[in-house]
Design an enzyme around this catalytic site. Structure first.
Site, PDB file in Angstrom:
ATOM      1  CG  PHE A  92       0.293   4.719   3.601  1.00  0.00           C
ATOM      2  CD1 PHE A  92      -0.894   4.826   4.310  1.00  0.00           C
ATOM      3  CD2 PHE A  92       0.854   3.460   3.434  1.00  0.00           C
ATOM      4  CE1 PHE A  92      -1.515   3.708   4.844  1.00  0.00           C
ATOM      5  CE2 PHE A  92       0.234   2.330   3.971  1.00  0.00           C
ATOM      6  CZ  PHE A  92      -0.946   2.454   4.678  1.00  0.00           C
ATOM      7  CB  THR A 107      -0.958   0.013   1.197  1.00  0.00           C
ATOM      8  OG1 THR A 107      -1.809  -1.135   1.128  1.00  0.00           O
ATOM      9  CG2 THR A 107      -1.835   1.254   1.191  1.00  0.00           C
TER      10      THR A 107
END
Lengths: 287, 287
Positions: free
Chosen positions: B175, B173
């Protein structure tokens, strides 16, 4: 009678889209979810499938872009349905009697202003818009009303107490019609061609890929990027191109020659692009 | 000590990202959801916010693209966290004792093969990955184990029975770090510039908009389209451009001049693009 697969229950907005895209009688084949819908059409359980691809407020339904790539189906048409939510009750129920209102969480969220204006009402999450109307009529849900399309009210015998209760009136969902076979040859009127491409991961590759369309004055009506599993931060691009299919074909040939071995171009379909159906009268047929 | 807002509980992957992007001590400010996170930073309740923007398997977190446009915050950094799910239990619990496993539905879905290999285990949906570990340790959930990050196990005193139980190892992921103020002036190393543009709805407009970057050999690392509420089937485009900030600035000036009154260009931030943190050792600090 054409068998048309939809995700969700009869009376859903997908059902409305299926009716809008077929003049002849249809038999609706309800599917549990989108993967089951694509499987059903791929395996011949339905001749066509109706797939929501994009909402004008919330954007693309990305799962279905992935499904288009995972299956070998062709896009043969599209339509738009205005999402016009109705407050639906059992015949005889009056507005002051409505306390609990069932629907899909997305539909409930789209009617936030209605709930704010009716503080005595509580939103009750359910699995489906049309399914909540059916369950309401069958006394299988602890609610006094449901939120769904006018079509669901007609289909299950509910009364519409209020219509157009969604916050935002410019709420349209675009649906694709998919099939195992491409749309038949005649291409009159404005055409849309959908394709999915992967490109070499080098500077300027997307700009170069769009060149063949831009140089011919072809309108790119949509671009969507989706991740490639196993190759973090690399993407495939879905393009919708408006224009004469012969010109689009020439652009595609140029694009394919340019990408060469470093990328890939796959045609998803060429089909008639429909105008917006803003206030279409829906005629319910036996499904 | 810098106050950093995250969505969700301490011990989440957002918390891991906050630690990865700050060398100094941080105080985590947990927020209920993404809108609250953006509000918290905009109103000064935290100096920075950590925002998941994209997963390598499931794609963009579109809600946060919309939030970036809705607020006037600047992007000042980015980081990547490998999503490496752990099976976490109360100390003393052994694998054969594990029957019910709690976690966020997305995490549960990402461990489908693990559940298939352990048919005696039942997946129990919970509101948060880290929160399910905390609730497990506090005996506030009817489960024997939870699925979350190693950080959550460290933070709440759980034991890791198994690690890396996610189906797909290339699960990262990305960010963003947002702030009320732009990143300080020094721009060394590879830089990323994020912008959001709207274009005239005419053929070739996206191709022309990408030209200033392509001609300078600047790499477009991401393009994302999002709908414009009230203008069905029109979009804004989010672009991430890699390269020397001075070159990017020249391309931006050219783009702005080209779009003129028919469109708009907004800079979201220029910041150091980080490499992938694949196996970073996380050091838990007091929050």
């Amino acid at each position: 009678v054409i068998a048309v697969a939809i995700a969700g229950e009869a009376g859903s907005y997908s059902h409305a889209a299926a009716l809008a895209t077929h003049r002849s009688d249809i038999r609706v084949v309800p599917c549990r979810d989108f993967p089951e819908l694509f499987e059903t059409v791929a395996l011949g359980g339905a001749e066509r499938g109706v797939v929501p691809i994009e909402n004008s407020l919330t954007g693309s339904i990305h799962e279905n872009y992935d499904q288009l790539r995972a299956h070998g189906l062709c896009i043969v048409g599209e339509t738009e349905v205005r999402v016009r939510h109705c407050l639906i009750v059992r015949p005889g129920t009056t507005l002051p009697q409505v306390r609990r209102v069932a629907s899909h969480p997305v539909a409930l969220a789209q009617c936030a202003q209605f709930f704010a204006a009716h503080p005595m009402m509580t939103a009750v999450p359910a699995y489906d818009t049309a399914g909540s109307v059916r369950d309401l009529m069958d006394d299988r849900v602890a609610a006094d009303a449901a939120i769904a399309s006018d079509l669901a009210a007609q289909l299950y015998g509910g009364s519409v107490l209020d219509a157009g209760i969604e916050d935002h009136p410019a709420n349209f969902t675009r649906f694709l019609l998919v099939s195992r076979h491409p749309a038949p040859g005649q291409r009159t009127g404005p055409c849309k061609t959908s394709l999915v491409i992967s490109l070499a991961n080098v500077p300027g590759s997307l700009h170069r890929a769009l060149g063949p369309f831009a140089r011919r004055g072809l309108d790119l009506s949509k671009i969507e990027s989706r991740p490639i599993a196993g190759r973090p931060w690399e993407y495939v691009f879905y393009l919708d191109v408006l224009g004469d299919p012969i010109e689009v074909g020439a652009a595609l040939a140029e694009l394919t020659a340019e990408t060469g071995g470093a990328g890939s171009v796959r045609l998803l379909g060429t089909y008639v692009a429909t105008g917006t159906i803003r206030e279409r009268q829906l005629v319910v047929k036996e499904s």
